[in-house]
Design a protein around this motif. Structure first.
Motif, PDB file in Angstrom:
ATOM      1  N   LEU A  91       0.833  -1.198   0.000  1.00 41.15           N
ATOM      2  CA  LEU A  91       0.000   0.000   0.000  1.00 41.15           C
ATOM      3  C   LEU A  91       0.869   1.249   0.000  1.00 41.15           C
ATOM      4  O   LEU A  91       0.642   2.182  -0.792  1.00 41.15           O
ATOM      5  CB  LEU A  91      -0.918  -0.006   1.227  1.00 41.15           C
ATOM      6  N   ARG A  92       1.843   1.308   0.878  1.00 44.12           N
ATOM      7  CA  ARG A  92       2.735   2.471   0.980  1.00 44.12           C
ATOM      8  C   ARG A  92       3.424   2.732  -0.359  1.00 44.12           C
ATOM      9  O   ARG A  92       3.478   3.872  -0.842  1.00 44.12           O
ATOM     10  CB  ARG A  92       3.761   2.222   2.087  1.00 44.12           C
ATOM     11  N   THR A  93       3.950   1.669  -0.946  1.00 46.89           N
ATOM     12  CA  THR A  93       4.682   1.802  -2.214  1.00 46.89           C
ATOM     13  C   THR A  93       3.777   2.348  -3.311  1.00 46.89           C
ATOM     14  O   THR A  93       4.168   3.256  -4.065  1.00 46.89           O
ATOM     15  CB  THR A  93       5.244   0.433  -2.638  1.00 46.89           C
ATOM     16  N   LYS A  94       2.570   1.815  -3.420  1.00 41.93           N
ATOM     17  CA  LYS A  94       1.647   2.233  -4.484  1.00 41.93           C
ATOM     18  C   LYS A  94       1.169   3.664  -4.278  1.00 41.93           C
ATOM     19  O   LYS A  94       1.014   4.429  -5.248  1.00 41.93           O
ATOM     20  CB  LYS A  94       0.469   1.262  -4.558  1.00 41.93           C
ATOM     21  N   MET A  95       0.917   4.052  -3.036  1.00 38.93           N
ATOM     22  CA  MET A  95       0.494   5.423  -2.771  1.00 38.93           C
ATOM     23  C   MET A  95       1.601   6.411  -3.119  1.00 38.93           C
ATOM     24  O   MET A  95       1.356   7.442  -3.764  1.00 38.93           O
ATOM     25  CB  MET A  95       0.076   5.570  -1.301  1.00 38.93           C
ATOM     26  N   ILE A  96       2.809   6.103  -2.683  1.00 40.82           N
ATOM     27  CA  ILE A  96       3.932   6.987  -3.001  1.00 40.82           C
ATOM     28  C   ILE A  96       4.095   7.117  -4.513  1.00 40.82           C
ATOM     29  O   ILE A  96       4.171   8.217  -5.060  1.00 40.82           O
ATOM     30  CB  ILE A  96       5.236   6.452  -2.369  1.00 40.82           C
ATOM     31  N   TYR A  97       4.130   5.994  -5.195  1.00 38.35           N
ATOM     32  CA  TYR A  97       4.460   5.985  -6.621  1.00 38.35           C
ATOM     33  C   TYR A  97       3.394   6.677  -7.473  1.00 38.35           C
ATOM     34  O   TYR A  97       3.684   7.634  -8.199  1.00 38.35           O
ATOM     35  CB  TYR A  97       4.654   4.555  -7.106  1.00 38.35           C
ATOM     36  N   HIS A  98       2.170   6.209  -7.396  1.00 35.75           N
ATOM     37  CA  HIS A  98       1.136   6.720  -8.303  1.00 35.75           C
ATOM     38  C   HIS A  98       0.831   8.190  -8.062  1.00 35.75           C
ATOM     39  O   HIS A  98       0.646   8.964  -9.016  1.00 35.75           O
ATOM     40  CB  HIS A  98      -0.142   5.887  -8.166  1.00 35.75           C
ATOM     41  N   LEU A  99       0.782   8.602  -6.811  1.00 29.92           N
ATOM     42  CA  LEU A  99       0.431   9.992  -6.523  1.00 29.92           C
ATOM     43  C   LEU A  99       1.609  10.933  -6.746  1.00 29.92           C
ATOM     44  O   LEU A  99       1.430  12.043  -7.256  1.00 29.92           O
ATOM     45  CB  LEU A  99      -0.117  10.100  -5.101  1.00 29.92           C
ATOM     46  N   ALA A 100       2.822  10.496  -6.422  1.00 27.88           N
ATOM     47  CA  ALA A 100       3.993  11.345  -6.651  1.00 27.88           C
ATOM     48  C   ALA A 100       4.277  11.523  -8.138  1.00 27.88           C
ATOM     49  O   ALA A 100       4.679  12.603  -8.588  1.00 27.88           O
ATOM     50  CB  ALA A 100       5.219  10.754  -5.949  1.00 27.88           C
ATOM     51  N   MET A 101       4.061  10.467  -8.912  1.00 23.31           N
ATOM     52  CA  MET A 101       4.307  10.557 -10.346  1.00 23.31           C
ATOM     53  C   MET A 101       3.384  11.584 -11.014  1.00 23.31           C
ATOM     54  O   MET A 101       3.762  12.221 -12.007  1.00 23.31           O
ATOM     55  CB  MET A 101       4.114   9.192 -11.006  1.00 23.31           C
ATOM     56  N   ASN A 102       2.197  11.769 -10.462  1.00 23.40           N
ATOM     57  CA  ASN A 102       1.229  12.673 -11.090  1.00 23.40           C
ATOM     58  C   ASN A 102       1.099  14.027 -10.400  1.00 23.40           C
ATOM     59  O   ASN A 102       0.695  15.001 -11.036  1.00 23.40           O
ATOM     60  CB  ASN A 102      -0.139  11.998 -11.145  1.00 23.40           C
ATOM     61  N   TYR A 103       1.444  14.097  -9.105  1.00 23.85           N
ATOM     62  CA  TYR A 103       1.222  15.350  -8.373  1.00 23.85           C
ATOM     63  C   TYR A 103       2.471  15.843  -7.632  1.00 23.85           C
ATOM     64  O   TYR A 103       2.400  16.832  -6.906  1.00 23.85           O
ATOM     65  CB  TYR A 103       0.069  15.184  -7.384  1.00 23.85           C
ATOM     66  N   GLY A 104       3.591  15.167  -7.811  1.00 22.35           N
ATOM     67  CA  GLY A 104       4.829  15.607  -7.176  1.00 22.35           C
ATOM     68  C   GLY A 104       5.034  15.025  -5.789  1.00 22.35           C
ATOM     69  O   GLY A 104       4.133  14.407  -5.204  1.00 22.35           O
ATOM     70  N   GLY A 105       6.222  15.237  -5.258  1.00 28.99           N
ATOM     71  CA  GLY A 105       6.614  14.632  -4.001  1.00 28.99           C
ATOM     72  C   GLY A 105       5.850  15.122  -2.786  1.00 28.99           C
ATOM     73  O   GLY A 105       5.806  14.446  -1.760  1.00 28.99           O
ATOM     74  N   LEU A 106       5.238  16.295  -2.889  1.00 30.26           N
ATOM     75  CA  LEU A 106       4.499  16.852  -1.747  1.00 30.26           C
ATOM     76  C   LEU A 106       2.987  16.716  -1.928  1.00 30.26           C
ATOM     77  O   LEU A 106       2.207  17.480  -1.359  1.00 30.26           O
ATOM     78  CB  LEU A 106       4.872  18.331  -1.542  1.00 30.26           C
TER      79      LEU A 106
END
Length: 309
Positions: A91-106
């Motif tokens: 879960l952690r990995t998927k949340m970080i990856y999909h959301l950061a790829m589209n909306y940035g690290g913050l």
């Protein structure tokens, strides 16, 4: 009165005998009661009482059988913690990856990605659920002693960390709340659920809340045995992509750990297809044939359901 005198181990054994407890080898009992408290073990003989006021026990209640239940429960919790680790990290990995790829690290700070629902805290303060979750996340970040977190705090004081840093030290509960509060129309929310094996984000949110509840029980070494679950995951799935249940569950199966354990096995089937969680649970059952697993909700032909075959 609720306050009673403390009992020595010898007196604890005498009290148990007065209430009908039998011992196959009474000489071993002090060792267990010196290392596992009377009240901790009590949870494993609670359902074996004849009278819940006088606390007298049913015939043929043996202390050694109580210890067997305790050890069975301990082994089950270790297996389930293994499952929770796999689910939480995925879960952690998927949340970080999909959301950061589209909306940035913050992305986790971006209020436009989250529902605007508010909550009232104990002190009367009103916050959005998102802001309260971010506050909890930052507390976890500031408490962390991980080297990479300490390095960030030293090199970039008072600067928000990217999601791939801060979410690595987020608790399962915080991750679950963050996911649930994402706007429902976000395609990434649906994508994460899909990759976890579910077609609806609401199903995943329900399951994560229930699994977080079990995680907290296990983290505090508490009892799963014969427990009624406060959180119940959604049973009815929308066209499940994996093996699930073909027959409706009895109320006791949804109330006891059975349904939550089943949801963990389902998720592990998708995030770690070669896992040994199910086989370890079945092996535990097979090596403890005298343990009444129906107390956990494993009843009504459960072993013939596709998920458990």
């Amino acid at each position: 009165m609720s306050n009673k005198p403390a009992y020595s181990v010898a007196n604890q054994i005498s009290l148990l005998k007065q209430r009908g407890m039998l011992f196959r080898d009474e000489g071993n009992a002090p060792h267990f009661l010196e290392n596992i408290s009377y009240y901790r073990l009590k949870g494993y003989w609670w359902d074996m009482q004849d009278d819940y006021t006088l606390h007298t026990l049913k015939p043929n209640t043996y202390f050694e059988d109580i210890v067997s239940r305790y050890n069975f429960d301990r082994h089950l919790r270790l297996i389930l913690f293994d499952a929770i680790e796999r689910i939480e990290i995925a879960l952690r990995t998927k949340m970080i990856y999909h959301l950061a790829m589209n909306y940035g690290g913050l992305w986790y700070l971006d209020t436009t990605l989250f529902e605007n629902t508010t909550m009232t805290l104990f002190d009367g303060t009103v916050k959005t659920i998102h802001q309260n979750t971010v506050d909890e996340l930052k507390k976890e970040f500031n408490r962390s002693q991980e080297i990479f977190i300490k390095d960030h705090r030293y090199r970039y004081p008072n600067q928000d960390a990217d999601a791939w840093k801060i979410l690595e030290v987020a608790s399962m509960g915080t991750l679950s709340k963050l996911y649930k509060n994402l706007k429902h129309q976000l395609p990434e929310k649906a994508c994460i659920a899909k990759e976890m094996g579910l077609n609806l984000h609401s199903e995943l949110s329900s399951w994560l809340e229930a699994i977080t509840y079990v995680r907290n029980i296990i983290a505090h070494h508490s009892r799963m045995w014969s427990r009624n679950m406060v959180k119940k995951p959604t049973e009815q799935l929308n066209n499940p992509v994996g093996q699930w249940f073909i027959n409706p569950l009895a109320t006791v199966q949804t109330k006891k750990p059975f349904l939550i354990i089943s949801s963990m096995v389902y998720l592990c089937n998708h995030v770690t297809p070669n896992h040994q969680i199910k086989s370890k649970i079945l092996d535990l059952f097979n090596t403890n044939p005298n343990i009444p697993i129906y107390k956990l909700g494993f009843l009504n032909n459960w072993e013939n359901e596709p998920l458990w075959k």
